[in-house]
Design a protein around this motif. Sequence first.
Motif, PDB file in Angstrom:
ATOM      1  N   PHE A  49       4.053 -11.051  -0.023  1.00  0.00           N
ATOM      2  CA  PHE A  49       3.519 -12.233   0.641  1.00  0.00           C
ATOM      3  C   PHE A  49       2.166 -11.922   1.280  1.00  0.00           C
ATOM      4  O   PHE A  49       1.893 -10.781   1.655  1.00  0.00           O
ATOM      5  N   THR A  50       1.334 -12.935   1.448  1.00  0.00           N
ATOM      6  CA  THR A  50      -0.020 -12.761   1.965  1.00  0.00           C
ATOM      7  C   THR A  50      -0.046 -12.039   3.306  1.00  0.00           C
ATOM      8  O   THR A  50      -0.877 -11.151   3.525  1.00  0.00           O
ATOM      9  N   GLU A  51       0.858 -12.377   4.189  1.00  0.00           N
ATOM     10  CA  GLU A  51       0.917 -11.725   5.501  1.00  0.00           C
ATOM     11  C   GLU A  51       1.138 -10.213   5.343  1.00  0.00           C
ATOM     12  O   GLU A  51       0.555  -9.412   6.060  1.00  0.00           O
ATOM     13  N   GLU A  52       1.980  -9.841   4.396  1.00  0.00           N
ATOM     14  CA  GLU A  52       2.252  -8.428   4.143  1.00  0.00           C
ATOM     15  C   GLU A  52       1.046  -7.737   3.493  1.00  0.00           C
ATOM     16  O   GLU A  52       0.781  -6.565   3.771  1.00  0.00           O
ATOM     17  N   LEU A  53       0.317  -8.456   2.648  1.00  0.00           N
ATOM     18  CA  LEU A  53      -0.886  -7.878   2.041  1.00  0.00           C
ATOM     19  C   LEU A  53      -1.914  -7.552   3.126  1.00  0.00           C
ATOM     20  O   LEU A  53      -2.556  -6.495   3.098  1.00  0.00           O
ATOM     21  N   ARG A  54      -2.024  -8.441   4.098  1.00  0.00           N
ATOM     22  CA  ARG A  54      -2.927  -8.182   5.229  1.00  0.00           C
ATOM     23  C   ARG A  54      -2.418  -7.011   6.073  1.00  0.00           C
ATOM     24  O   ARG A  54      -3.203  -6.239   6.610  1.00  0.00           O
ATOM     25  N   ALA A  55      -1.094  -6.888   6.182  1.00  0.00           N
ATOM     26  CA  ALA A  55      -0.510  -5.764   6.924  1.00  0.00           C
ATOM     27  C   ALA A  55      -0.813  -4.435   6.219  1.00  0.00           C
ATOM     28  O   ALA A  55      -1.047  -3.415   6.876  1.00  0.00           O
ATOM     29  N   ILE A  56      -0.829  -4.458   4.895  1.00  0.00           N
ATOM     30  CA  ILE A  56      -1.196  -3.255   4.130  1.00  0.00           C
ATOM     31  C   ILE A  56      -2.616  -2.842   4.481  1.00  0.00           C
ATOM     32  O   ILE A  56      -2.885  -1.676   4.792  1.00  0.00           O
ATOM     33  N   PRO A  79      -4.090 -10.424  -6.013  1.00  0.00           N
ATOM     34  CA  PRO A  79      -4.178 -10.823  -4.595  1.00  0.00           C
ATOM     35  C   PRO A  79      -4.389  -9.632  -3.657  1.00  0.00           C
ATOM     36  O   PRO A  79      -5.179  -9.710  -2.710  1.00  0.00           O
ATOM     37  N   LEU A  80      -3.709  -8.529  -3.921  1.00  0.00           N
ATOM     38  CA  LEU A  80      -3.863  -7.342  -3.079  1.00  0.00           C
ATOM     39  C   LEU A  80      -5.278  -6.783  -3.195  1.00  0.00           C
ATOM     40  O   LEU A  80      -5.879  -6.398  -2.195  1.00  0.00           O
ATOM     41  N   TYR A  81      -5.798  -6.755  -4.401  1.00  0.00           N
ATOM     42  CA  TYR A  81      -7.172  -6.282  -4.627  1.00  0.00           C
ATOM     43  C   TYR A  81      -8.142  -7.079  -3.751  1.00  0.00           C
ATOM     44  O   TYR A  81      -8.998  -6.509  -3.072  1.00  0.00           O
ATOM     45  N   GLU A  82      -8.006  -8.387  -3.769  1.00  0.00           N
ATOM     46  CA  GLU A  82      -8.920  -9.238  -3.007  1.00  0.00           C
ATOM     47  C   GLU A  82      -8.786  -9.022  -1.503  1.00  0.00           C
ATOM     48  O   GLU A  82      -9.783  -8.965  -0.789  1.00  0.00           O
ATOM     49  N   LEU A  89     -12.275  -2.052   2.080  1.00  0.00           N
ATOM     50  CA  LEU A  89     -11.802  -0.855   1.403  1.00  0.00           C
ATOM     51  C   LEU A  89     -12.344  -0.808  -0.024  1.00  0.00           C
ATOM     52  O   LEU A  89     -12.504  -1.852  -0.661  1.00  0.00           O
ATOM     53  N   ARG A  90     -12.611   0.405  -0.507  1.00  0.00           N
ATOM     54  CA  ARG A  90     -13.062   0.576  -1.890  1.00  0.00           C
ATOM     55  C   ARG A  90     -11.815   0.677  -2.754  1.00  0.00           C
ATOM     56  O   ARG A  90     -10.982   1.556  -2.544  1.00  0.00           O
ATOM     57  N   VAL A  91     -11.672  -0.231  -3.708  1.00  0.00           N
ATOM     58  CA  VAL A  91     -10.460  -0.290  -4.532  1.00  0.00           C
ATOM     59  C   VAL A  91     -10.786   0.156  -5.949  1.00  0.00           C
ATOM     60  O   VAL A  91     -11.723  -0.342  -6.567  1.00  0.00           O
ATOM     61  N   CYS A  92     -10.002   1.102  -6.441  1.00  0.00           N
ATOM     62  CA  CYS A  92     -10.162   1.604  -7.805  1.00  0.00           C
ATOM     63  C   CYS A  92      -8.930   1.222  -8.612  1.00  0.00           C
ATOM     64  O   CYS A  92      -7.804   1.567  -8.233  1.00  0.00           O
ATOM     65  N   LEU A  93      -9.146   0.509  -9.682  1.00  0.00           N
ATOM     66  CA  LEU A  93      -8.043   0.133 -10.565  1.00  0.00           C
ATOM     67  C   LEU A  93      -7.835   1.251 -11.573  1.00  0.00           C
ATOM     68  O   LEU A  93      -8.793   1.774 -12.134  1.00  0.00           O
TER      69      LEU A  93
END
Length: 139
Positions: A49-56, A79-82, A89-93
């Motif tokens: 869920f979006t709230e949890e993605l922000r918590a991450i 969604p997590l990437y965004e 944060l720098r995100v590497c796929l």
Amino acid sequence: MRREKKAVRELSLECIEPNAAGIDVGAREIYVAVAQGRDPEPVRCFSTFTEELRAIAAWLKQCCVVTVAMESTGVYWIPLYEVLEEAGLRVCLVNSRHVKHVPGRKSDVSDCQWLQYLHSVVCCAPRSVLRVRSAPCER
């Protein structure tokens, strides 16, 4: 005749990026690993869920993480990437085919820990992601 066990060599490479995290993204759960010593609980499980993605993102910032490696399987990573990118944060796929066939990795926890380890010892440039936020196609 008795067979002797061969000594198993432990893989140990020089850490290039100590502020790296690894993420295993699933449809219902996301497992996140940070380096040992960053948090009493270096591997955590979050919902999608979006709230949890922000918590991450908040937890990663709290652990002084600046870069994250995650598998780009399906569409669950988007969604997590965004959220992570928005948090600075720098995100590497990572192509899951390149890290999937490593012996001994059998759980989501070990997958995210393996990604964290690989990302800390291997330089990974962020992958450019095509944004699909333009207006719908007109015919």
